[in-house]
Scaffold this active site. Structure first.
Site, PDB file in Angstrom:
ATOM      1  N   CYS A 107      -1.423   7.612  -9.201  1.00  0.00           N
ATOM      2  CA  CYS A 107      -0.133   6.936  -9.356  1.00  0.00           C
ATOM      3  C   CYS A 107       0.597   7.430 -10.601  1.00  0.00           C
ATOM      4  CB  CYS A 107      -0.325   5.423  -9.412  1.00  0.00           C
ATOM      5  SG  CYS A 107      -1.174   4.840 -10.892  1.00  0.00           S
ATOM      6  N   SER A 151      -0.034   0.784  -2.530  1.00  0.00           N
ATOM      7  CA  SER A 151       1.330   1.186  -2.196  1.00  0.00           C
ATOM      8  C   SER A 151       2.303   0.035  -2.424  1.00  0.00           C
ATOM      9  CB  SER A 151       1.404   1.631  -0.734  1.00  0.00           C
ATOM     10  OG  SER A 151       1.216   0.518   0.130  1.00  0.00           O
ATOM     11  N   GLU A 173       6.685   8.740  -2.149  1.00  0.00           N
ATOM     12  CA  GLU A 173       5.498   9.137  -2.891  1.00  0.00           C
ATOM     13  C   GLU A 173       4.600   9.928  -1.940  1.00  0.00           C
ATOM     14  OE1 GLU A 173       2.237   7.148  -5.902  1.00  0.00           O
ATOM     15  OE2 GLU A 173       2.859   5.973  -4.163  1.00  0.00           O
ATOM     16  N   GLU A 203     -12.150   0.546   1.511  1.00  0.00           N
ATOM     17  CA  GLU A 203     -13.177   0.882   2.490  1.00  0.00           C
ATOM     18  C   GLU A 203     -13.378   2.394   2.595  1.00  0.00           C
ATOM     19  OE1 GLU A 203      -9.274   0.139   4.752  1.00  0.00           O
ATOM     20  OE2 GLU A 203     -10.302  -0.516   2.921  1.00  0.00           O
TER      21      GLU A 203
END
Length: 499
Positions: free
Chosen positions: A281, A226, A384, A176
């Site tokens: 990533c 994630s 991360e 979104e």
């Protein structure tokens, strides 16, 4: 305020739930669109319409489906500038980076032109007296694709392309945060010849996601995001009997050996660590120089390179190195982790915590940061960060450096920079990580190989794109046929062996 919509049966339609989320311009902090959040009933309607359209598409021969992919390649190249501008406006990445996002997705569509070859089955004649056996690969039916914000073109194309080429219908739930490009790609697929209803785009949040996961019509689910959400989606999808591939977080290490070309290694670290503002990533977020001398020299080379990086909006030209991060919440989280690194004892060698871009003070810009003397117990090492932050963990030996990469819970990508072939070969063989670069900082495979991590970076058995994607999006059916010669009398109660 302009409202976006969903893409249902070949058309953009307005949302009916009454719920919306804001789509920001990350460079200015301004809301530019309202994105509808689909209700469970809206999502179910899209799934049911996809199910109605899928049988005819699945029955279309693979060569004709491949021609749609071929036409899509031409249309994406035609609209490349328009797509890149829309992507940059919502995500914040630079125009060259946006075009790279589109290009890597386009390469998978090009690979899907070869779908007829990938979908061939197997055949054995005379498996028994008058008996032949053959297998065929058939589509799953309707599949769901739940995609992240950081690659709003590449990631959907990596999943939607192979799924469609295999004869499935797809219900895509894009992020979104930047939904415009997926909607534009859906329109291009229809222009390329894809029948209406075969590709649906439903904007939404968890309500739409859970509806996809719980739908009895959906046969397979792909996800990128994630690790906690990947675990949730994988568990719920498989509990509902679906095939699932879910790709999670990363903490990619780059080992720098004493014999490496340190200028080459420093350039690689800057590009891999700070490109796309670190929202990748496959970003290198941990540099591991081996030996104190190597570490000192590497830091010395990194500092001026990082300090001269140009941060700005995509409209400032192609020489901008990195743009803003995607939301104010992302910016706050990154700055919070940077502060935690300082508080926990790491040395902040390049400090841009007070970075402000004149004229864009309300934008979500984060300056580039470099840490030294990071240790594995620190939050900036364990988590991360997904921002423009490079952490340096000094290793005394090659074995110590290898252990750092192997012991981390994530296993998406890694790299080693060295001139020694034996060291490189040993590293590639032993490291427990899914994608390995040797003097290549971001080892993203090309479309005809597969992309996927190990450990907590991936949940499922089959990777993204390449041959694995055609396996994931199809089921194998094996047929045993008998055409006996002559007149046979009486029943047979066993499978006769060949004479």
């Amino acid at each position: 305020m302009q409202e976006l919509g969903h893409f249902i049966n070949g058309n953009i339609v307005s949302g009916t739930s009454g719920r919306f989320d804001d789509v920001f311009n990350p460079a200015t902090g301004e809301v530019q669109y309202k994105c509808p959040m689909a209700s469970a009933s809206e999502t179910t309607d899209a799934i049911e319409k996809a199910a109605a359209a899928q049988p005819a598409w699945g029955a279309t021969n693979p060569q004709k489906r491949a021609r749609v992919m071929m036409a899509m390649v031409g249309l994406m190249n035609r609209d490349m500038d328009k797509l890149a501008e829309a992507l940059s406006r919502e995500h914040g990445k630079t125009i060259p980076d946006a075009k790279g996002d589109l290009q890597r997705g386009l390469e998978v569509i090009e690979y899907c032109v070869g779908a007829p070859q990938m979908l061939k089955g197997e055949f054995t004649d005379s498996a028994g007296p008058g008996i032949d056996m053959y297998s065929m690969r058939q589509p799953l039916g309707v599949v769901g694709s739940i995609m992240p914000f950081n690659f709003p073109a590449m990631m959907p194309l990596w999943h939607v392309g192979p799924a469609l080429a295999c004869g499935n219908a797809v219900v895509l739930k894009p992020s979104e945060r930047d939904p415009s490009v997926p909607l534009m790609l859906a329109e291009l697929f229809v222009e390329a010849g894809l029948p209406e209803g075969v590709f649906q785009v439903v904007n939404g949040d968890r309500e739409a996601v859970d509806t996809i996961l719980d739908s009895e019509i959906i046969q397979g689910v792909s996800f990128v995001g994630s690790t906690p959400i990947a675990q949730y989606i994988y568990s719920r999808a498989t509990a509902n009997g679906k095939r699932a591939q879910c790709f999670g977080g990363a903490k990619n290490h780059m080992i720098v050996m004493p014999d490496a070309d340190l200028d080459q290694a420093a350039d690689a670290l800057v590009g891999a660590g700070f490109g796309a503002a670190g929202e990748r990533c496959m970003a290198i977020s941990v540099a591991v120089p081996v030996g104190e001398e190597t570490a000192d020299k590497l830091i010395e080379k990194l500092i001026p390179r990082i300090e001269k990086l140009k941060v700005g909006p995509y409209t400032a030209g192609d020489d901008v190195d990195l743009g803003p991060v995607v939301t104010a919440a992302a910016k706050d989280r990154i700055l919070g982790l940077i502060q935690s690194g300082v508080d926990q004892g790491a040395t902040l060698v390049v400090d841009n915590r007070d970075f402000k871009l004149q004229g864009y003070e309300d934008g979500f810009f984060v300056g580039a940061h470099l840490f030294d003397h990071v240790t594995p117990d620190m939050d900036i090492y364990k988590q991360e960060i997904f921002g423009p932050v490079l952490s340096t963990v000094r290793a005394g030996t090659y074995e110590e450096a290898l252990k750092l990469a192997m012991d981390h819970e994530y296993g998406n990508g890694t790299a080693i920079f060295t001139r020694d072939g034996d060291t490189a070969r040993d590293f590639a063989s032993r490291v427990n990580i899914g994608m390995v670069g040797i003097n290549v900082p971001i080892p993203v495979p090309l479309a005809y190989h597969t992309f996927g991590g190990w450990k907590k970076s991936m949940f499922g058995d089959l990777n993204q794109h390449g041959p694995d994607s055609f396996k994931f999006y199809t089921r194998t059916k094996t047929v045993t046929s008998r055409w006996p010669s002559g007149i046979k009398e009486g029943g047979e109660f066993n499978f006769k062996a060949m004479d």
